[in-house]
Design a protein around this motif. Structure first.
Motif, short mmCIF file in Angstrom:
data_model
loop_
_atom_site.label_atom_id
_atom_site.label_comp_id
_atom_site.label_asym_id
_atom_site.label_seq_id
_atom_site.Cartn_x
_atom_site.Cartn_y
_atom_site.Cartn_z
N ALA A 49 -33.64 -16.24 2.45
CA ALA A 49 -32.31 -16.40 3.05
C ALA A 49 -31.51 -17.49 2.35
N VAL A 50 -32.19 -18.59 2.03
CA VAL A 50 -31.53 -19.72 1.36
C VAL A 50 -31.02 -19.32 -0.02
N ALA A 51 -31.84 -18.61 -0.79
CA ALA A 51 -31.46 -18.24 -2.15
C ALA A 51 -30.21 -17.38 -2.18
N ILE A 52 -30.12 -16.41 -1.28
CA ILE A 52 -28.96 -15.52 -1.26
C ILE A 52 -27.71 -16.27 -0.82
N PHE A 53 -27.84 -17.07 0.23
CA PHE A 53 -26.66 -17.75 0.77
C PHE A 53 -26.11 -18.80 -0.19
N TYR A 54 -26.97 -19.70 -0.66
CA TYR A 54 -26.49 -20.80 -1.51
C TYR A 54 -26.08 -20.30 -2.90
N GLY A 55 -26.76 -19.29 -3.41
CA GLY A 55 -26.38 -18.75 -4.72
C GLY A 55 -24.98 -18.18 -4.72
N SER A 56 -24.66 -17.35 -3.72
CA SER A 56 -23.33 -16.73 -3.67
C SER A 56 -22.25 -17.74 -3.30
N ALA A 57 -22.55 -18.67 -2.39
CA ALA A 57 -21.56 -19.68 -1.99
C ALA A 57 -21.24 -20.63 -3.13
N ALA A 58 -22.26 -21.05 -3.86
CA ALA A 58 -22.05 -21.96 -4.98
C ALA A 58 -21.22 -21.30 -6.08
N PHE A 59 -21.45 -20.00 -6.31
CA PHE A 59 -20.68 -19.29 -7.33
C PHE A 59 -19.19 -19.27 -6.99
N MET A 60 -18.88 -19.19 -5.70
CA MET A 60 -17.48 -19.10 -5.28
C MET A 60 -16.79 -20.46 -5.27
N TYR A 61 -17.46 -21.51 -4.79
CA TYR A 61 -16.77 -22.76 -4.48
C TYR A 61 -17.06 -23.92 -5.43
N LEU A 62 -18.13 -23.85 -6.18
CA LEU A 62 -18.48 -24.99 -7.03
C LEU A 62 -18.06 -24.80 -8.47
N GLN A 63 -16.91 -24.16 -8.66
CA GLN A 63 -16.30 -24.08 -9.98
C GLN A 63 -14.79 -24.05 -9.80
N PRO A 64 -14.03 -24.54 -10.77
CA PRO A 64 -12.57 -24.57 -10.64
C PRO A 64 -12.00 -23.18 -10.46
N SER A 65 -10.93 -23.08 -9.66
CA SER A 65 -10.32 -21.78 -9.39
C SER A 65 -9.77 -21.13 -10.64
N SER A 66 -9.40 -21.92 -11.64
CA SER A 66 -8.86 -21.37 -12.89
C SER A 66 -9.95 -20.64 -13.68
#
Length: 320
Positions: free
Chosen positions: A260-277
């Motif tokens: 559960a942790v791997a799926i949630f944190y992997g997808s969330a980090a991809f969306m929010y932990l990089q600049p929007s540009s």
């Protein structure tokens, strides 16, 4: 005449009582291909039904089974509640997009959806960390488990999780309400999320983007580090167990949580932990599907199918 028009436009933009000339948004959805709309509607409707039944079933089963009144299942009940709320905030409005030509959402509804989405997204992140800590205490300090994970401590951890969610959401939404939206009102997403809305702003979004990076780093990286540290100690303790049966049992209690942790944190980090540009919104929409729709469906399935206590409780209730 040009000078007077410029003055009038400036006054309109700087008017503190009028933050947005946009009264409603149009959600672009996952895809604009009409041949896929019906198939996606049926797919996500099925996922939503499984999510509601699975999470409500988990909450009910734990509530009716006295042998599941433990810290682990106390946290799992809260996780199911969070997943149920998260899915209900996002999926029904998303389904509308598949059966209507334009999925319109008003400005107040959009801000409300954003507010509650952030609350439960942050809450899930920290709840997974609390569950990892519970597993750490159970495996690494079993003799002190009942003292360390008393009802009072579990209650305080849970309250803290929701306080962090409400605090983070209030900050994000409060700064979003200060923005002036005067560009197109088409949100390139299937729900009102931070980055798609920031793209529509005519105001400076520097503070908003900074808040996204800082708060996302805190609400994703901090729980992730807690989980990582917990499982380093857990694995170290398991490897010291001489019995293969004991090792297998210890690993089985943690494997569902790790998935559960791997799926949630992997997808969330991809969306929010990089600049929007850098991140593409189309790619962001795909990753968002995992932590807003897929994870809430998978969590009750993972914890029920891979958990002996839950399967025993299910069999006991069906026999009755």
């Amino acid at each position: 005449l040009i000078f007077s028009l410029n003055i009038e436009g400036t006054e309109k933009k700087m008017d503190p009582g009028n933050h947005s000339s946009v009264t409603e948004f149009i959600l672009a959805g996952l895809t604009e291909q009409p041949q896929l709309q019906l198939h996606l509607f049926l797919l996500f409707l099925g996922i939503y039904v499984v999510t509601v039944v699975g999470n409500l079933g988990m909450i009910t089963l734990i509530g009716l089974s006295s042998h599941l009144y433990t810290p682990m299942y106390y946290f799992l009940t809260n996780l199911s509640f969070i997943d149920l709320c998260q899915s209900t905030i996002i999926t029904p409005k998303m389904l509308v997009n598949f059966v209507t030509e334009k999925n319109i959402i008003s400005y107040p509804e959009c801000m409300t959806q954003l507010y509650f989405f952030i609350i439960f997204a942050i809450a899930e992140s920290h709840m997974l960390a609390a569950m990892a800590y519970d597993r750490y205490v159970a495996i690494c300090n079993p003799l002190l488990y009942n003292i360390t994970m008393s009802y009072y401590i579990c209650f305080c951890l849970t309250v803290g999780v929701y306080i962090l969610g409400i605090t983070g959401s209030t900050i994000h939404t409060g700064f979003m309400l200060r923005l002036f939206f005067c560009k197109t009102n088409i949100v390139n997403h299937y729900f009102c999320d931070l980055f798609p809305l920031l793209e529509l702003s005519c105001s400076s979004i520097y503070v908003n983007e900074l808040l996204v990076i800082v708060l996302s780093a805190f609400n994703i990286l901090t729980p992730a580090l807690v989980i990582l540290a917990s499982y380093i100690f857990i694995i170290s303790s398991i490897l010291q167990i001489h019995s293969m049966e004991g090792r297998s049992k210890a690993f089985s209690t943690c494997s569902s949580h790790i998935a559960a942790v791997a799926i949630f944190y992997g997808s969330a980090a991809f969306m929010y932990l990089q600049p929007s540009s850098v991140s593409s919104m189309d790619q962001g929409k795909v990753s968002s599907v995992f932590y807003t729709i897929i994870v809430p469906m998978l969590n009750p399935l993972i914890y029920s199918l891979r958990n002996r206590d839950v399967k025993f409780a299910l069999k006991k209730k069906f026999r009755l």
